[in-house]
Structures are given as C-alpha cells and as structure tokens.
Design an enzyme around this catalytic site. Structure first.
Site, PDB file in Angstrom:
ATOM      1  CB  CYS A 247      -0.959   0.003   1.187  1.00  0.00           C
ATOM      2  SG  CYS A 247      -0.172   0.359   2.761  1.00  0.00           S
ATOM      3  CB  CYS A 269       0.700  -2.645   6.600  1.00  0.00           C
ATOM      4  SG  CYS A 269       0.892  -1.056   5.809  1.00  0.00           S
ATOM      5  CB  CYS A 275      -2.309  -3.136   4.540  1.00  0.00           C
ATOM      6  SG  CYS A 275      -1.157  -3.196   3.163  1.00  0.00           S
TER       7      CYS A 275
END
Lengths: 295, 263
Positions: A247, A269, A275
């Site tokens: 992301c 993440c 995320c």
C-alpha cells in the site's frame, strides 16, 4: 448470525454468568486503579495457555449481543489465533464479527494496536502472557507486589541501563515498560514499542487479560501513559526504514517477509485491515464487513 | 574515641533487644550505642546470636523485646518500629548498607557490575545514563575493580571482586551506617587482607559507622574501635577492641582469644 445459530449447549459467550460477573468486578477495579494488576479467578478455557485465554475471558465478560468483534493477531485478521478466537465467539455468542477497525466495538488483540485511531465507543482487549514488568528482574512475587505497592521502580531502569550498556541504545523493542497515570509501571503486553505512544491519551478503554497468570489490568480512556527512559537516552519509536510494498504506507508498523532463499525480502504493513483500506480494495459499501464475505 | 566525644547524640541505639525462636533464645537483652564514625565488631562462635542481632538491627527480623532507635538525617532520633514500611525501605537503600557474607545474596547476579552499583542511584530517581555510569565507574575504581569489567556480570567475577562490588553497591548512596555479616568469610587470606585494607580506608575516609559481625578476631582487631563478645545470645563482655582482646576478662573471651592460631 442470529442467536439461534449459536451452539445450544453454551451460555452466551461461553462463560457462565457468575464467572462473567466476577471478571467484570475485576475489570471495574482495574479501571479504577489504572495500571494495577488485579488478581482474578481465571478459568480453564477450551484453548491452551498462550493462545489468549486471558483476553478471551475479558472479551467474554464485556461482550453484549449487539457488539461487533474484531480479533487481531500480530496485526493480522487472518492468522490462526485471530481466526480461532473469532470463530469461538461466533459459535458461543453469535455476535457479529468484522475485520474493519472502525466498525468494531470490541477488538481483541495479540501484540498490536491498530493503526487506525480508536474512538470512545471501542474497547481494546490485550492478550497478556506475563503481566508483571518486574518479572525476571526480581524473582520473588511477594517482593514485586511490595515494590508495586511502594512505587519502587528503580529496578525497571536497571533493565534499561543494561540495554544501553550492552547495545549502546535501549534495545527493548517490545513489552516496553510504561508508567500509567504517574503511578504504576505496567507491561503493555508484547506489543512493539512503536505502539506505546498510541496508549497515551487513547480515547478507547484498554483492558489487559493474563489467563495463566490470573491478572487483569486496564488503562481507562484518556489516561497519561509514559514510556520509561533516560534523560540522555529518550524513548524512541522503532519501525523498519521502508515503505509497505502493498500500500506504500510510510507511517505504519512493517513486517519483514523473506521471499526466497537468496536474501530477497519485502516489507508490508503488519496491520492488514489498515493496509487493505489504503489499497482501496476494502468493500466500503458494507460496514461492518461480515465473516461470510471473507475468502 | 574522640569522634564519639564530639557527637552528643548516638547514631544507632539498641535497647534491650531480644529474640526467641520457640524455646530457643537467640538474643537476650542486647543494648548498645553506636556513634557516627564508630565501628563496632560483634564476635562470638557460631550460634551465639550475632547474625540474629544483625537481622534485628536491620529489621529483617522482628524483635520480641526492646527497640532500635536511629538518628535520621534531619537529626531527630526515631524508634524504627514507628516508621512505615516505605520509609524504612527508603532508609535501608539510602542511609544504610548491608554487606552479606555471600555476595550472591547482596548482588543481582544477572545484571552487569555497573548496573549493580547504579541500582541504588536509579532507585532514588537518577535518570541520566551518563551520570550513573560515571559514578559507577568511579566506585569500581575505588574498590579496585578493573573498570574495563563494568559491563561484565558479577557471575564472572572472582569471590573477592564480588565482595568488593557488593561494598561499592552499598556505599554509592553514601550511607551513614553499614551492617556487615562476615564480610571476609569464604575468602582466602591474601584476598581477605586486601579487602580489610580497603574497608579500613573506606570507613575512615567516609566516616562510616559500622556494625561488623565476625567470628574472626583479626578482622575485629583491624577494623573496629569497640567490640562486643556474645555467647548463648547474651553480651558477656564489651569494651575497646584492644582492651578486650589484649586483656580479656571473661573466661569465654579468654578462650576465644587463645584459640587464634599463631603462624
């Protein structure tokens, strides 16, 4: 899922009502004395110690039929521990579950605080393996209780001193000790120290349950929580210096994933819900997202 | 004894201390006064009540009879039984030191030598790593431990070094009273001599008051101004060290003095 679909042999949320009352009394006391470890009569749960028996009991005691439950394990909604605890409460309480942090009213967590800021109508329940921050520093439990009672916390700094002497900096990266409301030193469970500042002045109620050790403690909303440090070695958050490969987040706590045996790795993440939200592939029309829509 | 003459008020007063374990009397009616800068040795054979007396003085055990009075830093003499637990523990880790015979009891074996010395400082609120480390380094040097070993655990130290570390750990907050239980026990003679030399210097420089429990009359002669001889839980003779050791009055003291081996 309606109440009729729950397994008929169980009381709502597995525990009997008297047990839940006992746990609620412990929780009330814990909220009244922020950071103080309240002993409670922890029950055997149908899962092994270390899987979150303390957190499960706290969740069972506070859960109502209208609550929406989210369970995370190391930030992720889809790891074994999270999935089995979520299924446990689906089966025994029939409550709605979600992976969306914003939609949840009760979030049981193992070792992370969600990246999305929590609000006043939410309760965060931590699974705690070792509640006493003085464990391993002082072997006698009678003595650690006395030290808590008299606020003798010099020993906590001995641990940090050792870190600096050995590594040149405070090398404790998780279960980083905090002082709650200027009184009790508390172990925030093995959350990364990256999450420590989120506990300070948090709008949500934070409850901590240790099943094997039979302790419950709490941080009421908007309580002052300070990470211990030295004047010349102040507390610092730690995250991998990178961006999430999925992301692109630069501010979230990252997991390192080894992708082959030639040293390749990627950072993503640790908070899967955060995320997914950033990647925009979360179905925003259905909030909360239901378990049935996973997979 | 000119120091005692200068000080009108004693630092530590024991009044009629007694302790029994069931029918076994460990300590009976022990009274004495200790002035600032004065070192008193308590001698006697095993089971004579020396260690029990030390435990009563340091309030590790509760006395059946009598009381212990201590002149606090503000100059007011108070009965230690009237102090709260928090006050007592604060007193014990700032104004007092306790040197155990076995250094493992007085040290934290799992943390480094530097942290052992620094613990009391952190307990009284020191929060600057550099300062704590500096003081710890200074103290290691004072007790003749190689400062390069500051980050080593006491488990890797020799017996003599451990005992010196324990002393440094106790003296770092500049206590006024140090209680020692057989500080040289279990050490070989050359190490003992060095430790005694060090202790004698520290006591003189820091003007410490000390109660030293020992069965070794040589330690008593070297370190103490006054001596108290115990037998069967009672004090049978007391006085100036050289006076008691050179001219013992009681038959038991005579026996003790005459049983020292002359090489």
């Amino acid at each position: 899922m309606s109440a009729a679909e729950t397994a008929p042999a169980y009381n709502f949320a597995y525990l009997d009502e008297q047990t839940k009352r006992m746990i609620r009394r412990a929780i009330l006391k814990a909220v009244a004395i922020p950071g103080y470890q309240v002993p409670f009569a922890s029950r055997e749960m149908p899962m092994p110690y270390g899987w979150g028996t303390g957190g499960v009991q706290v969740t069972a005691a506070i859960l109502g039929p209208d609550d929406v439950l989210k369970v995370i394990d190391q930030g992720a909604d889809d790891t074994t521990n999270a999935v089995s605890i979520r299924k446990f409460f689906q089966k025994t309480a029939g409550v709605e579950t979600t992976t969306d942090t914003r939609a949840a009213t009760v979030i049981q967590t193992r070792h992370r605080i969600p990246e999305t800021p929590l609000s006043a109508n939410q309760i965060l329940v931590f699974q705690v393996p070792i509640p006493d921050p003085l464990r391993y520093l002082e072997p006698r439990e009678t003595e650690t209780r006395r030290m808590h009672a008299l606020a003798e916390y010099g020993l906590m700094h001995v641990k940090l001193y050792e870190d600096i002497a050995r590594h040149g900096h405070i090398a404790t990266t998780y279960a980083y000790p905090v002082k709650v409301d200027d009184r009790y030193v508390m172990d925030p469970s093995p959350t990364p120290k990256f999450d420590n500042p989120k506990m300070d002045d948090c709008a949500a109620l934070q409850l901590f349950g240790a099943g094997r050790e039979k302790r419950i403690y709490a941080i009421p909303p908007h309580t002052h929580v300070v990470s211990l440090d030295f004047d010349d070695h102040p507390f610092e958050r730690y995250r991998h210096n990178g961006t999430c490969a999925l992301c692109g987040a630069r501010d979230s706590y990252l997991d390192e994933i080894v992708t082959d045996d030639r040293g390749s790795r990627m950072f993503v993440c640790s908070d899967t819900d955060y995320c997914e939200g950033r990647r925009g592939d979360r179905d925003e029309s259905v909030t909360p997202r239901h378990e049935a829509q996973r997979s | 004894m000119n120091i005692a003459a200068r000080e009108p008020q004693p630092l530590l007063i024991a009044e009629g201390l007694g302790k029994s374990f069931g029918r076994q009397v460990a300590c009976r009616d022990v009274s004495f006064e200790l002035h600032e800068g004065e070192v008193m040795a308590v001698v006697g054979e095993s089971g004579s009540g020396k260690s029990t007396l030390l435990r009563l003085l340091s309030l590790q055990a509760e006395a059946d009879a009598g009381r212990v009075l201590y002149r606090m830093r503000d100059g007011i003499t108070r009965d230690l039984a009237t102090l709260g637990e928090a006050e007592l523990r604060f007193l014990a880790r700032t104004d007092w030191g306790f040197v155990h015979q076995d250094p493992a009891l007085g040290l934290r074996m799992a943390v480094s030598g530097g942290a052992n010395v620094g613990e009391r400082l952190m307990a009284v609120g020191w929060r600057h790593y550099g300062d704590i480390r500096q003081v710890a380094t200074d103290w290691l040097a004072r007790v003749e431990i190689d400062t390069a070993r500051i980050d080593d655990r006491p488990a890797t130290y020799s017996g003599g070094m451990r005992q010196r570390l324990q002393i440094a750990r106790n003296l770092v907050t500049q206590p006024r009273l140090v209680l020692m239980d057989e500080p040289t026990g279990g050490l070989d003679v050359s190490v003992q001599a060095r430790l005694l030399d060090l202790l004698r210097n520290l006591v003189a420089v820091l003007k410490l008051s000390a109660v030293i429990v020992t069965h070794d009359l040589a330690v008593a002669r070297l370190l103490s101004h006054r001596i108290m001889v115990m037998k069967g839980g009672e004090v049978i003779e007391s006085g100036l060290t050289d006076q008691v050791l050179d001219d013992p009055r009681e038959p038991y003291t005579q026996l003790l003095v005459s049983s020292i081996l002359q090489p």
